[in-house]
Motif scaffolding. Sequence first.
Motif, PDB file in Angstrom:
ATOM      1  N   UNK A  27      -7.911  10.079  -6.740  1.00 39.32           N
ATOM      2  CA  UNK A  27      -7.328   8.742  -6.829  1.00 39.32           C
ATOM      3  C   UNK A  27      -6.775   8.505  -8.229  1.00 39.32           C
ATOM      4  N   UNK A  28      -5.561   7.928  -8.296  1.00 39.78           N
ATOM      5  CA  UNK A  28      -4.933   7.697  -9.598  1.00 39.78           C
ATOM      6  C   UNK A  28      -4.825   6.203  -9.912  1.00 39.78           C
ATOM      7  N   UNK A  29      -4.194   5.422  -8.997  1.00 37.83           N
ATOM      8  CA  UNK A  29      -3.955   3.996  -9.260  1.00 37.83           C
ATOM      9  C   UNK A  29      -3.560   3.316  -7.958  1.00 37.83           C
ATOM     10  N   UNK A  30      -3.357   1.991  -8.035  1.00 38.54           N
ATOM     11  CA  UNK A  30      -2.779   1.279  -6.889  1.00 38.54           C
ATOM     12  C   UNK A  30      -1.446   0.692  -7.321  1.00 38.54           C
ATOM     13  N   UNK A  31      -0.552   0.556  -6.372  1.00 34.85           N
ATOM     14  CA  UNK A  31       0.744  -0.108  -6.636  1.00 34.85           C
ATOM     15  C   UNK A  31       1.152  -0.868  -5.384  1.00 34.85           C
ATOM     16  N   UNK A  45      -3.021   2.039   2.464  1.00 28.95           N
ATOM     17  CA  UNK A  45      -3.148   0.640   1.992  1.00 28.95           C
ATOM     18  C   UNK A  45      -4.582   0.391   1.510  1.00 28.95           C
ATOM     19  N   UNK A  46      -4.682  -0.189   0.320  1.00 25.75           N
ATOM     20  CA  UNK A  46      -5.994  -0.575  -0.222  1.00 25.75           C
ATOM     21  C   UNK A  46      -6.259  -2.007   0.238  1.00 25.75           C
ATOM     22  N   UNK A  47      -7.104  -2.147   1.247  1.00 25.56           N
ATOM     23  CA  UNK A  47      -7.289  -3.458   1.885  1.00 25.56           C
ATOM     24  C   UNK A  47      -8.020  -4.430   0.960  1.00 25.56           C
ATOM     25  N   UNK A  48      -8.892  -3.933   0.086  1.00 26.89           N
ATOM     26  CA  UNK A  48      -9.597  -4.836  -0.833  1.00 26.89           C
ATOM     27  C   UNK A  48      -8.636  -5.485  -1.814  1.00 26.89           C
ATOM     28  N   UNK A  54       0.531  -6.576  -0.007  1.00 26.54           N
ATOM     29  CA  UNK A  54      -0.012  -5.233   0.294  1.00 26.54           C
ATOM     30  C   UNK A  54       0.094  -4.264  -0.894  1.00 26.54           C
ATOM     31  N   UNK A  55      -1.010  -3.557  -1.137  1.00 26.48           N
ATOM     32  CA  UNK A  55      -1.063  -2.524  -2.176  1.00 26.48           C
ATOM     33  C   UNK A  55      -1.478  -1.197  -1.525  1.00 26.48           C
ATOM     34  N   UNK A  56      -0.977  -0.111  -2.072  1.00 22.94           N
ATOM     35  CA  UNK A  56      -1.376   1.216  -1.562  1.00 22.94           C
ATOM     36  C   UNK A  56      -2.059   2.002  -2.680  1.00 22.94           C
TER      37      UNK A  56
END
Length: 290
Positions: free
Chosen positions: A40-44, A55-58, A66-68
């Motif tokens: 895992x690197x980051x969310x965008x 998708x990062x639901x939190x 929406x973020x992935x």
Amino acid sequence: METSELLKRVRKIEIKTRGLSNQIFSGQYHSAFKGRGMAFSEVREYQMGDDVRTIDWNVTARSGVPYVKVFEEERELTVMLLVDVSGSGNFGSKVMLKRQLMTEICAVLSFSAIQNNDKVGIIFFSDKIEKFIPPKKGKSHILRIIRELIDFQPESKGTNLSEALRYLTNVVKKRSIAFLLTDFMDKDYSDALKLANKKHDLVAIRIFDQLEQEVPNVGLLPITDAETGEVIWLDTSNHETRTKLKASSLKFEAQLKETLMRAGVDMAEIRTDHSYVKPLLNLFKRRGAK
């Protein structure tokens, strides 16, 4: 060797092999020897075309948009070079000695490795472990390895591949990509080969000379075994003698390939009077296609 001459030779090898690494090998090396997986690197923010499974639901719930999750290859590989410095390495009938060729190949592999942020270590072996330099990163470390490759004087002339492979298996705890550079002038190493390849990703690079495959008709010829010092006289004008030597060479090569195949070890074969670029690229492409 005087320090100024040594530094001059190190610089010459650096310029040649670093250039080859930058222009040809680095990308192929990266494809051939991948990291241990994706980290895992980051969310965008979500963009059209992104896989909805990422998708990062939190984060999406907290932000209202929406973020992935973004992943990148986890590298941090360790490359080990196992270099045969036995007496037979001081042979080469044209262009280069085996040991000189091994030095350049090690330099190319090392520069390709550090460009990919990998660590590099080296084991010099004859019929015993001559020297071990633990894996590290950085250009200064690679230049130290090249200096040692050029100037190292082994204490022994014999070859013991099993000893070198056992040392690798026992001392290097973390799984590594291990390049074994040798002419394979030894016997009874298949068990050690299998064990080493089970723990590490072992790749064989066989260095050989044209005269080891075929002896020309040059009359009476003294042959010296570089590892034992034994001298025998060979009548190369005798057709039967040359035929037997050729058959012996073919048998040796067939047995070597069978041994490596049974151990699951990939191999590149490089002749002292040929370029190493194509055999290494072919090896990397085969590995990258797996």
